[in-house]
Motif scaffolding. Structure first.
Motif, PDB file in Angstrom:
ATOM      1  N   SER A 191       0.830  -1.216   0.000  1.00 44.94           N
ATOM      2  CA  SER A 191       0.000   0.000   0.000  1.00 44.94           C
ATOM      3  C   SER A 191       0.856   1.254   0.000  1.00 44.94           C
ATOM      4  O   SER A 191       1.912   1.281   0.625  1.00 44.94           O
TER       5      SER A 191
ATOM      6  N   ARG B 295      -0.072   3.748   1.626  1.00 43.93           N
ATOM      7  CA  ARG B 295      -0.289   4.312   2.965  1.00 43.93           C
ATOM      8  C   ARG B 295       0.648   3.629   3.971  1.00 43.93           C
ATOM      9  O   ARG B 295       0.609   2.398   4.109  1.00 43.93           O
TER      10      ARG B 295
ATOM     11  N   GLY C  95      -1.810   2.386   6.873  1.00 39.14           N
ATOM     12  CA  GLY C  95      -3.136   2.015   6.403  1.00 39.14           C
ATOM     13  C   GLY C  95      -3.557   0.644   6.905  1.00 39.14           C
ATOM     14  O   GLY C  95      -2.955   0.067   7.825  1.00 39.14           O
ATOM     15  N   ASN C  96      -4.583   0.127   6.275  1.00 40.47           N
ATOM     16  CA  ASN C  96      -5.137  -1.157   6.708  1.00 40.47           C
ATOM     17  C   ASN C  96      -4.208  -2.330   6.369  1.00 40.47           C
ATOM     18  O   ASN C  96      -4.167  -3.310   7.108  1.00 40.47           O
ATOM     19  N   THR C  97      -3.456  -2.192   5.278  1.00 38.31           N
ATOM     20  CA  THR C  97      -2.503  -3.254   4.932  1.00 38.31           C
ATOM     21  C   THR C  97      -1.422  -3.340   6.009  1.00 38.31           C
ATOM     22  O   THR C  97      -1.060  -4.436   6.459  1.00 38.31           O
TER      23      THR C  97
ATOM     24  N   VAL D 115      -7.014  -3.395  -2.334  1.00 38.56           N
ATOM     25  CA  VAL D 115      -7.736  -3.646  -3.590  1.00 38.56           C
ATOM     26  C   VAL D 115      -8.077  -2.304  -4.234  1.00 38.56           C
ATOM     27  O   VAL D 115      -8.675  -1.441  -3.604  1.00 38.56           O
TER      28      VAL D 115
ATOM     29  N   CYS E   9      -9.932  -1.009  -7.706  1.00 44.75           N
ATOM     30  CA  CYS E   9     -10.716  -1.408  -8.884  1.00 44.75           C
ATOM     31  C   CYS E   9     -10.788  -2.931  -9.036  1.00 44.75           C
ATOM     32  O   CYS E   9     -10.672  -3.477 -10.144  1.00 44.75           O
ATOM     33  N   GLY E  10     -10.963  -3.604  -7.919  1.00 44.14           N
ATOM     34  CA  GLY E  10     -11.135  -5.059  -7.948  1.00 44.14           C
ATOM     35  C   GLY E  10      -9.852  -5.839  -8.153  1.00 44.14           C
ATOM     36  O   GLY E  10      -9.907  -7.067  -8.362  1.00 44.14           O
TER      37      GLY E  10
ATOM     38  N   ARG F 113     -12.473  -2.137   0.830  1.00 37.52           N
ATOM     39  CA  ARG F 113     -13.632  -1.523   1.501  1.00 37.52           C
ATOM     40  C   ARG F 113     -14.832  -2.448   1.442  1.00 37.52           C
ATOM     41  O   ARG F 113     -15.500  -2.684   2.430  1.00 37.52           O
ATOM     42  N   ARG F 114     -15.071  -3.032   0.222  1.00 35.40           N
ATOM     43  CA  ARG F 114     -16.328  -3.769   0.049  1.00 35.40           C
ATOM     44  C   ARG F 114     -16.245  -4.964  -0.897  1.00 35.40           C
ATOM     45  O   ARG F 114     -16.813  -6.012  -0.631  1.00 35.40           O
ATOM     46  N   GLY F 115     -15.557  -4.814  -2.041  1.00 32.21           N
ATOM     47  CA  GLY F 115     -15.570  -5.914  -3.013  1.00 32.21           C
ATOM     48  C   GLY F 115     -14.281  -6.041  -3.802  1.00 32.21           C
ATOM     49  O   GLY F 115     -13.538  -5.071  -3.954  1.00 32.21           O
TER      50      GLY F 115
ATOM     51  N   GLY G  82     -12.008  -2.747   5.272  1.00 32.20           N
ATOM     52  CA  GLY G  82     -11.845  -1.438   5.897  1.00 32.20           C
ATOM     53  C   GLY G  82     -11.585  -0.412   4.815  1.00 32.20           C
ATOM     54  O   GLY G  82     -11.009  -0.743   3.770  1.00 32.20           O
ATOM     55  N   MET G  83     -12.011   0.812   5.046  1.00 29.15           N
ATOM     56  CA  MET G  83     -11.817   1.881   4.061  1.00 29.15           C
ATOM     57  C   MET G  83     -10.740   2.859   4.554  1.00 29.15           C
ATOM     58  O   MET G  83      -9.660   2.954   4.007  1.00 29.15           O
TER      59      MET G  83
HETATM   60  C1  LIG Z   1      -7.933   3.942  -6.445  1.00 30.89           C
HETATM   61  C2  LIG Z   1      -8.681   3.130  -5.424  1.00 30.89           C
HETATM   62  C3  LIG Z   1      -9.502   2.107  -5.837  1.00 30.89           C
HETATM   63  C4  LIG Z   1     -10.194   1.339  -4.906  1.00 30.89           C
HETATM   64  N1  LIG Z   1     -10.957   0.294  -5.354  1.00 30.89           N
HETATM   65  C5  LIG Z   1     -11.614  -0.479  -4.452  1.00 30.89           C
HETATM   66  C6  LIG Z   1     -12.370  -1.599  -4.901  1.00 30.89           C
HETATM   67  O1  LIG Z   1     -12.425  -1.942  -6.074  1.00 30.89           O
HETATM   68  N2  LIG Z   1     -13.062  -2.310  -3.975  1.00 30.89           N
HETATM   69  C7  LIG Z   1     -13.045  -1.966  -2.645  1.00 30.89           C
HETATM   70  O2  LIG Z   1     -13.720  -2.623  -1.870  1.00 30.89           O
HETATM   71  N3  LIG Z   1     -12.279  -0.951  -2.184  1.00 30.89           N
HETATM   72  C8  LIG Z   1     -11.545  -0.203  -3.056  1.00 30.89           C
HETATM   73  N4  LIG Z   1     -10.758   0.829  -2.608  1.00 30.89           N
HETATM   74  C9  LIG Z   1     -10.622   1.043  -1.145  1.00 30.89           C
HETATM   75  C10 LIG Z   1      -9.342   0.405  -0.558  1.00 30.89           C
HETATM   76  O3  LIG Z   1      -9.222  -0.934  -0.958  1.00 30.89           O
HETATM   77  C11 LIG Z   1      -9.384   0.475   0.982  1.00 30.89           C
HETATM   78  O4  LIG Z   1      -9.437   1.818   1.397  1.00 30.89           O
HETATM   79  C12 LIG Z   1      -8.241  -0.222   1.651  1.00 30.89           C
HETATM   80  O5  LIG Z   1      -8.499  -0.325   3.030  1.00 30.89           O
HETATM   81  C13 LIG Z   1      -6.930   0.521   1.467  1.00 30.89           C
HETATM   82  O6  LIG Z   1      -5.900  -0.147   2.130  1.00 30.89           O
HETATM   83  P1  LIG Z   1      -4.666   0.658   2.752  1.00 30.89           P
HETATM   84  O7  LIG Z   1      -5.210   1.499   3.878  1.00 30.89           O
HETATM   85  O8  LIG Z   1      -3.702  -0.352   3.211  1.00 30.89           O
HETATM   86  O9  LIG Z   1      -4.098   1.494   1.639  1.00 30.89           O
HETATM   87  C14 LIG Z   1     -10.063   1.617  -3.510  1.00 30.89           C
HETATM   88  C15 LIG Z   1      -9.234   2.672  -3.095  1.00 30.89           C
HETATM   89  C16 LIG Z   1      -8.532   3.412  -4.034  1.00 30.89           C
HETATM   90  C17 LIG Z   1      -7.618   4.519  -3.559  1.00 30.89           C
END
Ligand SMILES: Cc1cc2nc3c(=O)[nH]c(=O)nc-3n(C[C@H](O)[C@H](O)[C@H](O)COP(=O)(O)O)c2cc1C
Length: 207
Positions: free
Chosen positions: A9, A11, A14-16, A87, A89-90, A123-125, A156-157
């Motif tokens: 990540s 971040r 972050g969550n990772t 994740v 964009c999936g 976050r979700r999928g 987590g978002m």
């Molecule tokens: C460019 C971008 C695309 C994302 N696409 C998705 C997605 O497809 N599905 C989802 O559930 N979350 C998506 N997210 C949310 C991240 O996966 C989520 O915030 C995650 O916890 C980030 O991990 P981090 O804090 O370690 O960076 C996206 C975030 C960003 C910035």
């Protein structure tokens, strides 16, 4: 024994990072050391298919201007490897894939046959698709994949929000214990060595 943790990540906290910390704590409780490499926020390159790493048996990428070879340098002393990525964009985030593909191609000899695991955070999928994608290099390098009580995914978002996914956090702790369990068994003096490989038969489907 040491497990290399790679935080894909951008971040720092972050969550990772949180997921990997939970795994690291679990490994520490089992007496296993960890080292984390964060891929960071700086620009990274994708593989340009020059094949110089393979043709010259460099054991590293020809490009030294990003984090890829810093990961490569840590691999020889790692007994196990865990990659974590958010994740996007999936899919696993692009910066992680760009770096990790170069590491897997150029330093495969330091990954091969080592117990390995992937963790995808979203976050979700899209986490299971990303998780599958992240496991692919390990599956082609004879790595025993380390699993958990569920797929190695976490939700987590915002930074730290994954703490609320209590089942996901438990999955991370179980992953750490399973990695420790496998490593300890493989290191035992009476462990059965891996059978010898057949000579590789490259097959490019060219007639
Ligand atoms: C460019 C971008 C695309 C994302 N696409 C998705 C997605 O497809 N599905 C989802 O559930 N979350 C998506 N997210 C949310 C991240 O996966 C989520 O915030 C995650 O916890 C980030 O991990 P981090 O804090 O370690 O960076 C996206 C975030 C960003 C910035």
């Amino acid at each position: 024994m040491k497990v290399l943790l790679i935080n894909g990540s951008p971040r720092t906290n972050g969550n990772t990072a949180r997921a990997l910390q939970e795994v690291a704590n679990s490994l520490a409780a089992e007496g296993i050391e960890t080292e984390t490499v964060w891929i960071g926020k700086k620009p990274v390159r994708g593989c340009i298919a020059c094949y110089q790493c393979m043709e010259k048996s460099l054991g590293r990428c020809i490009f030294n201007d990003d984090v890829a070879n810093r990961i490569v340098e840590k691999l020889p002393t790692a007994d196990g490897i865990i990659v974590g990525a958010p994740v996007y964009c999936g899919q696993p985030n692009g910066a992680f894939l760009a770096v990790w593909q170069r590491v897997c191609i150029s330093a495969r000899k330091h990954i091969e046959c080592k117990p390995a695991a992937s963790i995808a955070i979203c976050r979700r999928g899209g986490s299971t698709a990303a998780y599958q994608c992240m496991n692919m290099p390990f599956e082609g390098l004879n790595c025993p994949l380390v699993t958990s009580q569920y797929w190695n995914i976490l939700f987590g978002m915002n930074e730290g929000e994954c703490e609320k996914d209590t089942e996901g956090m438990q999955t991370m702790r179980t992953l750490g214990r399973n990695m420790a369990w496998l490593l300890k068994n493989l290191k035992r003096g009476d462990a059965i060595p891996r059978p010898a490989d057949e000579p590789w038969q490259p097959m490019h489907f060219i007639r």
